[in-house]
Write a protein that holds these residues in place. Sequence first.
Motif, PDB file in Angstrom:
ATOM      1  N   THR A   1       0.836  -1.204   0.000  1.00  0.00           N
ATOM      2  CA  THR A   1       0.000   0.000   0.000  1.00  0.00           C
ATOM      3  C   THR A   1       0.870   1.252   0.000  1.00  0.00           C
ATOM      4  OG1 THR A   1      -1.754  -1.172   1.166  1.00  0.00           O
ATOM      5  CG2 THR A   1      -1.825   1.226   1.248  1.00  0.00           C
ATOM      6  N   LEU A   2       1.913   1.240   0.818  1.00  0.00           N
ATOM      7  CA  LEU A   2       2.811   2.393   0.878  1.00  0.00           C
ATOM      8  C   LEU A   2       3.638   2.532  -0.390  1.00  0.00           C
ATOM      9  CD1 LEU A   2       4.040   4.732   2.503  1.00  0.00           C
ATOM     10  CD2 LEU A   2       5.724   3.086   3.369  1.00  0.00           C
ATOM     11  N   LEU A   3       4.195   1.431  -0.875  1.00  0.00           N
ATOM     12  CA  LEU A   3       5.066   1.497  -2.050  1.00  0.00           C
ATOM     13  C   LEU A   3       4.299   1.790  -3.340  1.00  0.00           C
ATOM     14  CD1 LEU A   3       7.413  -1.479  -1.180  1.00  0.00           C
ATOM     15  CD2 LEU A   3       8.022   0.957  -1.182  1.00  0.00           C
ATOM     16  N   ASP A   4       3.071   1.333  -3.415  1.00  0.00           N
ATOM     17  CA  ASP A   4       2.274   1.576  -4.614  1.00  0.00           C
ATOM     18  C   ASP A   4       1.955   3.052  -4.770  1.00  0.00           C
ATOM     19  OD1 ASP A   4       0.730   0.846  -6.918  1.00  0.00           O
ATOM     20  OD2 ASP A   4      -1.074   1.027  -5.694  1.00  0.00           O
ATOM     21  N   LYS A   5       1.614   3.697  -3.657  1.00  0.00           N
ATOM     22  CA  LYS A   5       1.288   5.124  -3.705  1.00  0.00           C
ATOM     23  C   LYS A   5       1.717   5.755  -2.382  1.00  0.00           C
ATOM     24  CE  LYS A   5      -2.408   8.337  -4.733  1.00  0.00           C
ATOM     25  NZ  LYS A   5      -3.829   8.502  -4.957  1.00  0.00           N
ATOM     26  N   PRO A   6       2.995   6.142  -2.294  1.00  0.00           N
ATOM     27  CA  PRO A   6       3.494   6.718  -1.037  1.00  0.00           C
ATOM     28  C   PRO A   6       2.814   8.048  -0.711  1.00  0.00           C
ATOM     29  CG  PRO A   6       5.307   6.183  -2.535  1.00  0.00           C
ATOM     30  CD  PRO A   6       4.039   6.032  -3.300  1.00  0.00           C
ATOM     31  N   THR A   7       2.108   8.073   0.400  1.00  0.00           N
ATOM     32  CA  THR A   7       1.473   9.307   0.876  1.00  0.00           C
ATOM     33  C   THR A   7       1.808   9.466   2.351  1.00  0.00           C
ATOM     34  OG1 THR A   7      -0.578   8.234   1.575  1.00  0.00           O
ATOM     35  CG2 THR A   7      -0.486   9.033  -0.715  1.00  0.00           C
ATOM     36  N   GLN A   8       1.713  10.672   2.835  1.00  0.00           N
ATOM     37  CA  GLN A   8       1.985  10.942   4.243  1.00  0.00           C
ATOM     38  C   GLN A   8       1.004  10.190   5.137  1.00  0.00           C
ATOM     39  OE1 GLN A   8       4.660  12.584   5.312  1.00  0.00           O
ATOM     40  NE2 GLN A   8       4.111  12.238   7.451  1.00  0.00           N
ATOM     41  N   GLU A   9      -0.241  10.124   4.711  1.00  0.00           N
ATOM     42  CA  GLU A   9      -1.265   9.426   5.502  1.00  0.00           C
ATOM     43  C   GLU A   9      -0.915   7.942   5.657  1.00  0.00           C
ATOM     44  OE1 GLU A   9      -6.054   8.430   5.361  1.00  0.00           O
ATOM     45  OE2 GLU A   9      -5.168   9.705   3.817  1.00  0.00           O
ATOM     46  N   THR A  10      -0.533   7.300   4.576  1.00  0.00           N
ATOM     47  CA  THR A  10      -0.157   5.889   4.642  1.00  0.00           C
ATOM     48  C   THR A  10       1.116   5.719   5.457  1.00  0.00           C
ATOM     49  OG1 THR A  10      -1.165   5.546   2.474  1.00  0.00           O
ATOM     50  CG2 THR A  10       0.285   3.817   3.275  1.00  0.00           C
ATOM     51  N   TRP A  11       2.075   6.613   5.263  1.00  0.00           N
ATOM     52  CA  TRP A  11       3.327   6.560   6.012  1.00  0.00           C
ATOM     53  C   TRP A  11       3.044   6.593   7.519  1.00  0.00           C
ATOM     54  CZ3 TRP A  11       8.075   5.092   6.017  1.00  0.00           C
ATOM     55  CH2 TRP A  11       8.998   5.614   6.903  1.00  0.00           C
ATOM     56  N   GLU A  12       2.153   7.463   7.946  1.00  0.00           N
ATOM     57  CA  GLU A  12       1.819   7.569   9.363  1.00  0.00           C
ATOM     58  C   GLU A  12       1.249   6.253   9.893  1.00  0.00           C
ATOM     59  OE1 GLU A  12       2.487  10.056  11.446  1.00  0.00           O
ATOM     60  OE2 GLU A  12       3.398  11.214   9.824  1.00  0.00           O
ATOM     61  N   LYS A  13       0.546   5.528   9.059  1.00  0.00           N
ATOM     62  CA  LYS A  13      -0.072   4.270   9.482  1.00  0.00           C
ATOM     63  C   LYS A  13       0.932   3.125   9.575  1.00  0.00           C
ATOM     64  CE  LYS A  13      -4.574   5.354   7.525  1.00  0.00           C
ATOM     65  NZ  LYS A  13      -5.530   5.045   6.454  1.00  0.00           N
ATOM     66  N   VAL A  14       1.957   3.122   8.720  1.00  0.00           N
ATOM     67  CA  VAL A  14       2.833   1.952   8.641  1.00  0.00           C
ATOM     68  C   VAL A  14       4.270   2.197   9.099  1.00  0.00           C
ATOM     69  CG1 VAL A  14       1.477   0.924   6.776  1.00  0.00           C
ATOM     70  CG2 VAL A  14       3.471   2.298   6.226  1.00  0.00           C
ATOM     71  N   ARG A  15       4.614   3.410   9.450  1.00  0.00           N
ATOM     72  CA  ARG A  15       6.008   3.713   9.783  1.00  0.00           C
ATOM     73  C   ARG A  15       6.514   2.940  10.996  1.00  0.00           C
ATOM     74  NH1 ARG A  15       6.953   7.764  13.603  1.00  0.00           N
ATOM     75  NH2 ARG A  15       8.786   8.473  12.464  1.00  0.00           N
ATOM     76  N   GLU A  16       5.646   2.538  11.904  1.00  0.00           N
ATOM     77  CA  GLU A  16       6.067   1.813  13.109  1.00  0.00           C
ATOM     78  C   GLU A  16       5.896   0.296  12.994  1.00  0.00           C
ATOM     79  OE1 GLU A  16       7.811   3.188  15.476  1.00  0.00           O
ATOM     80  OE2 GLU A  16       7.589   5.134  14.499  1.00  0.00           O
ATOM     81  N   VAL A  17       5.641  -0.194  11.794  1.00  0.00           N
ATOM     82  CA  VAL A  17       5.519  -1.634  11.573  1.00  0.00           C
ATOM     83  C   VAL A  17       6.916  -2.259  11.608  1.00  0.00           C
ATOM     84  CG1 VAL A  17       4.918  -3.380   9.838  1.00  0.00           C
ATOM     85  CG2 VAL A  17       3.411  -1.433  10.224  1.00  0.00           C
ATOM     86  N   GLU A  18       7.071  -3.328  12.391  1.00  0.00           N
ATOM     87  CA  GLU A  18       8.357  -4.021  12.460  1.00  0.00           C
ATOM     88  C   GLU A  18       8.590  -4.791  11.166  1.00  0.00           C
ATOM     89  OE1 GLU A  18      10.337  -7.684  14.862  1.00  0.00           O
ATOM     90  OE2 GLU A  18       9.221  -6.238  16.069  1.00  0.00           O
ATOM     91  N   VAL A  19       9.735  -4.547  10.558  1.00  0.00           N
ATOM     92  CA  VAL A  19      10.056  -5.210   9.298  1.00  0.00           C
ATOM     93  C   VAL A  19      10.971  -6.406   9.534  1.00  0.00           C
ATOM     94  CG1 VAL A  19      11.073  -4.905   7.007  1.00  0.00           C
ATOM     95  CG2 VAL A  19       9.738  -3.063   8.032  1.00  0.00           C
TER      96      VAL A  19
END
Length: 126
Positions: A53-71
């Motif tokens: 979702t983030l890589l397909d269309k990087p947006t600030q809103e998506t970034w805020e949702k996934v930035r703390e996901v453990e990779v």
Amino acid sequence: MTHTHRTRRTVSAADHATLLEIADVLDEVAACRAELYTDAAVDEGALRVALFTLLDKPTQETWEKVREVEVVPAYLPGLTTPSPLGLTLADIVYACGLPDVVCPSRAALLRALRRVVDEHGAPMQG
């Protein structure tokens, strides 16, 4: 009988290349995680969806949702077991010298994910 007209979204060659690159990076991350999380059940599907979702269309809103996901898990020097705190997407981006508050570009995110896979593909042995 009624016919439904469906419009097909045409995808350019550049979009195909981008989708293939995203898929390749997601596969690399999944392979890395499978190697590092050998004794735990890990939900790869949720991570793949979040990253796609983030890589397909990087947006600030998506970034805020996934930035703390453990990779990937984090390994401290000399230990063969992971730290309880893994590397989040924000940690990975920050380690690449990018700000972790503002959504990075797709290219920067792909570079950062490839870098973490290359660097953390296997736990450090003491």
